[in-house]
Write a protein that holds these residues in place. Structure first.
Motif, PDB file in Angstrom:
ATOM      1  N   ASP A 133      -2.328   5.059  -2.463  1.00  0.00           N
ATOM      2  CA  ASP A 133      -3.544   4.646  -1.766  1.00  0.00           C
ATOM      3  C   ASP A 133      -4.001   5.680  -0.738  1.00  0.00           C
ATOM      4  OD1 ASP A 133      -3.786   1.901  -2.907  1.00  0.00           O
ATOM      5  OD2 ASP A 133      -1.835   1.673  -1.934  1.00  0.00           O
ATOM      6  N   LYS A 134      -3.054   6.354  -0.089  1.00  0.00           N
ATOM      7  CA  LYS A 134      -3.369   7.356   0.927  1.00  0.00           C
ATOM      8  C   LYS A 134      -2.431   8.541   0.745  1.00  0.00           C
ATOM      9  CE  LYS A 134      -6.435   4.996   3.430  1.00  0.00           C
ATOM     10  NZ  LYS A 134      -7.810   5.455   3.753  1.00  0.00           N
ATOM     11  N   ALA A 135      -2.828   9.694   1.306  1.00  0.00           N
ATOM     12  CA  ALA A 135      -1.994  10.895   1.256  1.00  0.00           C
ATOM     13  C   ALA A 135      -2.046  11.578   2.617  1.00  0.00           C
ATOM     14  CB  ALA A 135      -2.471  11.844   0.167  1.00  0.00           C
ATOM     15  N   ALA A 136      -0.886  12.000   3.109  1.00  0.00           N
ATOM     16  CA  ALA A 136      -0.779  12.683   4.402  1.00  0.00           C
ATOM     17  C   ALA A 136      -0.003  13.977   4.221  1.00  0.00           C
ATOM     18  CB  ALA A 136      -0.089  11.793   5.429  1.00  0.00           C
TER      19      ALA A 136
ATOM     20  N   ARG B 278       0.874  -1.179   0.000  1.00  0.00           N
ATOM     21  CA  ARG B 278       0.000   0.000   0.000  1.00  0.00           C
ATOM     22  C   ARG B 278       0.911   1.230   0.000  1.00  0.00           C
ATOM     23  NH1 ARG B 278      -5.037  -0.759   4.006  1.00  0.00           N
ATOM     24  NH2 ARG B 278      -5.834   0.785   2.524  1.00  0.00           N
ATOM     25  N   LEU B 279       0.631   2.150  -0.898  1.00  0.00           N
ATOM     26  CA  LEU B 279       1.492   3.309  -1.118  1.00  0.00           C
ATOM     27  C   LEU B 279       0.871   4.542  -0.464  1.00  0.00           C
ATOM     28  CD1 LEU B 279       4.110   4.165  -2.532  1.00  0.00           C
ATOM     29  CD2 LEU B 279       2.731   4.762  -4.527  1.00  0.00           C
ATOM     30  N   VAL B 280       1.669   5.238   0.368  1.00  0.00           N
ATOM     31  CA  VAL B 280       1.207   6.437   1.074  1.00  0.00           C
ATOM     32  C   VAL B 280       2.191   7.560   0.791  1.00  0.00           C
ATOM     33  CG1 VAL B 280       0.621   7.458   3.303  1.00  0.00           C
ATOM     34  CG2 VAL B 280       0.181   5.035   2.903  1.00  0.00           C
ATOM     35  N   THR B 281       1.700   8.706   0.366  1.00  0.00           N
ATOM     36  CA  THR B 281       2.547   9.882   0.169  1.00  0.00           C
ATOM     37  C   THR B 281       2.466  10.776   1.414  1.00  0.00           C
ATOM     38  OG1 THR B 281       0.750  11.093  -0.906  1.00  0.00           O
ATOM     39  CG2 THR B 281       2.246   9.847  -2.329  1.00  0.00           C
ATOM     40  N   VAL B 282       3.628  11.243   1.862  1.00  0.00           N
ATOM     41  CA  VAL B 282       3.719  12.176   3.001  1.00  0.00           C
ATOM     42  C   VAL B 282       4.393  13.432   2.468  1.00  0.00           C
ATOM     43  CG1 VAL B 282       4.505  12.516   5.365  1.00  0.00           C
ATOM     44  CG2 VAL B 282       3.922  10.215   4.570  1.00  0.00           C
TER      45      VAL B 282
END
Length: 658
Positions: A628-631, A604-608
């Motif tokens: 998948d998510k962004a923070a 699962r790929l999350v950008t911060v």
């Protein structure tokens, strides 16, 4: 980031000599007006302060149906009666104490003799012992005697000495002279008494007259002031006036109640311990406590001296002083912080400086009104831009923000102060919050200064070393590492992030931990390539490790390198793509995300993407199409991690149940 390509910083604005001279002349003029106009300004100032003190009483009387004029007159009359009653009580007690002083004469003489024996006699005894020691060592005394005789006697007998002088003639016996004053005339005595109290009575009368008109014309005076000072911005001026009025009223009412309670407690305690004229000392303690810091101790000193004169022993004096100490500690450390604490908005240093300044200008009255006058200046500086310097110098607000303090201490190389402040912050907040609120904004300040060429490479190296020391001290696993960082720049290779990562690799191995782990147990944090991105990535790794997550730090180059031969892609569950602030490196995030998908198909790929210093009111969340998510913060990234762990637990439980 090339230092040679950085432009030179803009030169600071030049302040003309005329502007400086104008400021000096204006300041001198204001001080001269305050000093030479004190006969007019002091009564007016006291009246305004008293109006703020009894304004709540006037409003309460108006709320029960009394008109404005009648409410003002009743409130002022009550204040006058209270002041008069206090003055009468103090005066009567002083007269009684003065009449009783002859009864304490023997005790006073005995105490003075005791003190003389303890101090002066012991000093004389010490001097006598020192003299005998010198007499026993003539070798040490000879040079001093020779120097005392002077050059004429050092080498031999004195020449040209005059013959022995004749004894002085006997002085005539003085004739005693007695002066008999005529019997005191009652009118003369009355004139002397009125002459001594006329000035205070005149000042008090002026204060009460001005007080009545200030309360009667309260709304009109406020409207005129708004028209003069803030006609173009009524809202801001109204806020300033309301702020000043509320702060001063709350401060004075609270201080009056506390001082009244202190006076009553002191009087009751002195009655219990048996000190005469307890009402006098209670009233003095309550009145003098309006003088900051020293007033109550002046009353304590006089009361203790009287106790020492009354009691042949020292127990009454000790009990009196102990009573003052206990009451003042309870009032100052327990009651006052609960009532008004820091609501005045003044720093302790500004209170002390203001007391010295206003007492120099206006004497004892200035000492009493120093705190409210300084508070007015702070409120004015808080709402009037041209006077903002007063709020900075006198207010209790922090002059620098937390990122600015971090960056300033880092430039000075003061890592210990930063660590102490960070540990205080971490007592109530998480490490992720500290990174979001302090560390990353401080890193952005360093980047801005680097872009403008405002700091040298040596300063950047110092900042880098301080950041490594601070992160190593406050992060969970940082205390395991003791290796000194390699030399470099905080924003240039090897940056702080690389140094911190190297420390972990030296402890846990080149892969920052074992590779034979259960599937889905590792979370990778990948920086976008700049030194600032590496530091932000390292911070995220440490934040996740504090949450008992097996997080590891990778760079873009590590993704392009061949994977370890004994590593399975299934051991990685989440990959974070981290960027410290908008930059050229962030633009290649799509290509990095594609490389991650190619190497770890099931993750699962999350950008911060952190916003840096330029944080708008509603930040636009930058995303990657395949993410998948962004923070936008470390705290958000941790929450995403925890949510994913909960989902995995629920999925595993459902599979087990089925």
């Amino acid at each position: 980031m090339d230092l040679s390509a950085s432009r030179e910083p803009d030169p600071p604005p030049i302040v003309s000599l005329r502007d400086r001279a104008g400021g000096i002349v204006a300041t001198a003029t204001v001080l001269a007006l305050l000093y030479f106009g004190r006969d007019v300004l002091v009564p007016v100032t006291l009246a305004v302060i008293l109006s703020l003190l009894i304004a709540p009483l006037v409003r309460a009387l108006r709320s029960v149906g009394l008109g404005q004029t009648l409410s003002v007159l009743v409130a002022v009359l009550g204040l006058a009666l209270a002041v008069g009653a206090t003055a009468v009580v103090i005066g009567m007690q002083v007269v009684k104490m003065t009449a009783g002083l002859p009864h304490y004469e023997q005790t006073i003489r005995h105490k003075l003799a005791t003190l003389n024996e303890i101090t002066v006699e012991r000093l004389k005894s010490f001097n006598g012992q020192a003299g005998r020691f010198i007499e026993q060592n003539p070798g040490a005394r000879a040079p001093a005697d020779a120097a005392a005789r002077g050059p004429s006697t050092a080498g031999g007998p004195r020449t040209g000495a005059s013959p022995a002088e004749a004894p002085p003639a006997e002085a005539p016996t003085p004739i005693p002279v007695e002066i008999h004053e005529p019997p005191a005339n009652p009118l003369v005595v009355l004139q002397r008494v009125m002459g001594s109290i006329w000035v205070p009575l005149e000042t008090a009368a002026i204060v009460f007259v001005v007080l009545i008109f200030v309360l009667l014309e309260h709304e009109a005076v406020r409207d005129r002031f708004i028209r003069i000072a803030g006609g173009a911005d009524i809202r801001a001026t109204t806020l300033a006036l309301n702020d000043a009025g509320q702060r001063l009223s709350r401060f004075f009412v609270s201080q009056f109640l506390v001082n009244l309670g202190v006076g009553l407690a002191v009087a009751a305690g002195l009655i219990i311990v048996g000190l005469p004229h307890a009402l006098l000392w209670g009233a003095l303690a309550g009145v003098l406590r309006f003088v900051p810091y020293v007033g109550v101790w002046i009353a304590a000193l006089f009361a203790t001296v009287l106790a020492a004169a009354v009691d042949p022993g020292w127990s009454l004096a000790i009990a009196t002083l102990g009573l003052f100490i206990i009451v003042e500690l309870l009032a100052g450390q327990l009651i006052e912080p609960q009532l008004y604490g820091h609501t005045t908005g003044l720093s302790p240093l500004s209170v002390v400086v203001a007391a010295i300044f206003w007492s120099w200008l206006w004497g004892p009255v200035g000492l009493i009104v120093s705190t409210p006058l300084t508070l007015c200046l702070v409120v004015a500086g808080r709402h009037i831009k041209a006077l903002s310097l007063l709020d900075i110098l006198l207010g209790d607000n922090q002059a620098l923000t937390m990122p600015q303090r971090f960056y300033q201490r880092a430039l000075s190389g003061d890592s210990q102060e930063i660590i102490a402040a960070a540990r205080t912050f971490l007592k109530r907040n998480s490490f992720a919050t500290y990174c979001d609120v302090v560390l990353i904004p401080a890193l952005s300040l360093a980047r801005l200064d680097l872009d403008s060429g405002a700091i040298s490479p040596q300063q950047l190296t110092l900042v880098r070393d301080v950041m490594v020391a601070v992160i190593g001290a406050i992060a969970g696993e940082g205390r395991k590492f003791s290796r000194r960082p390699a030399r470099g720049s905080v924003l240039d290779h090897p940056g702080a992030g690389r140094v911190l990562r190297t420390q972990r690799e030296q402890t846990y191995g080149p892969f920052q931990g074992p590779l034979s782990v259960p599937p889905g147990s590792i979370m990778l944090c990948v920086g976008m390539g700049s030194p600032s991105d590496d530091l932000a990535t390292e911070l995220l790794v440490r934040i996740l490790r504090d949450q008992k997550v097996d997080a590891r730090h990778l760079s873009v180059d590590d993704l392009n390198a061949p994977p370890p031969p004994d590593a399975s892609p299934d051991i990685v569950s989440v990959v974070y793509l981290v960027s410290a602030y908008p930059s050229e490196e962030r633009k290649r995030c799509e290509a990095v995300a594609a490389r991650v998908r190619e190497r770890f198909p099931a993750v699962r790929l999350v950008t911060v993407f952190l916003p840096g210093m330029l944080l708008p009111a509603s930040p636009v969340i930058e995303t990657v199409a395949t993410a998948d998510k962004a923070a936008t913060s470390f705290g958000h990234a941790v929450q995403i991690c925890l949510d994913m762990q909960q989902d995995q637990i629920k999925t595993g439980a459902s599979r087990t149940g089925s």
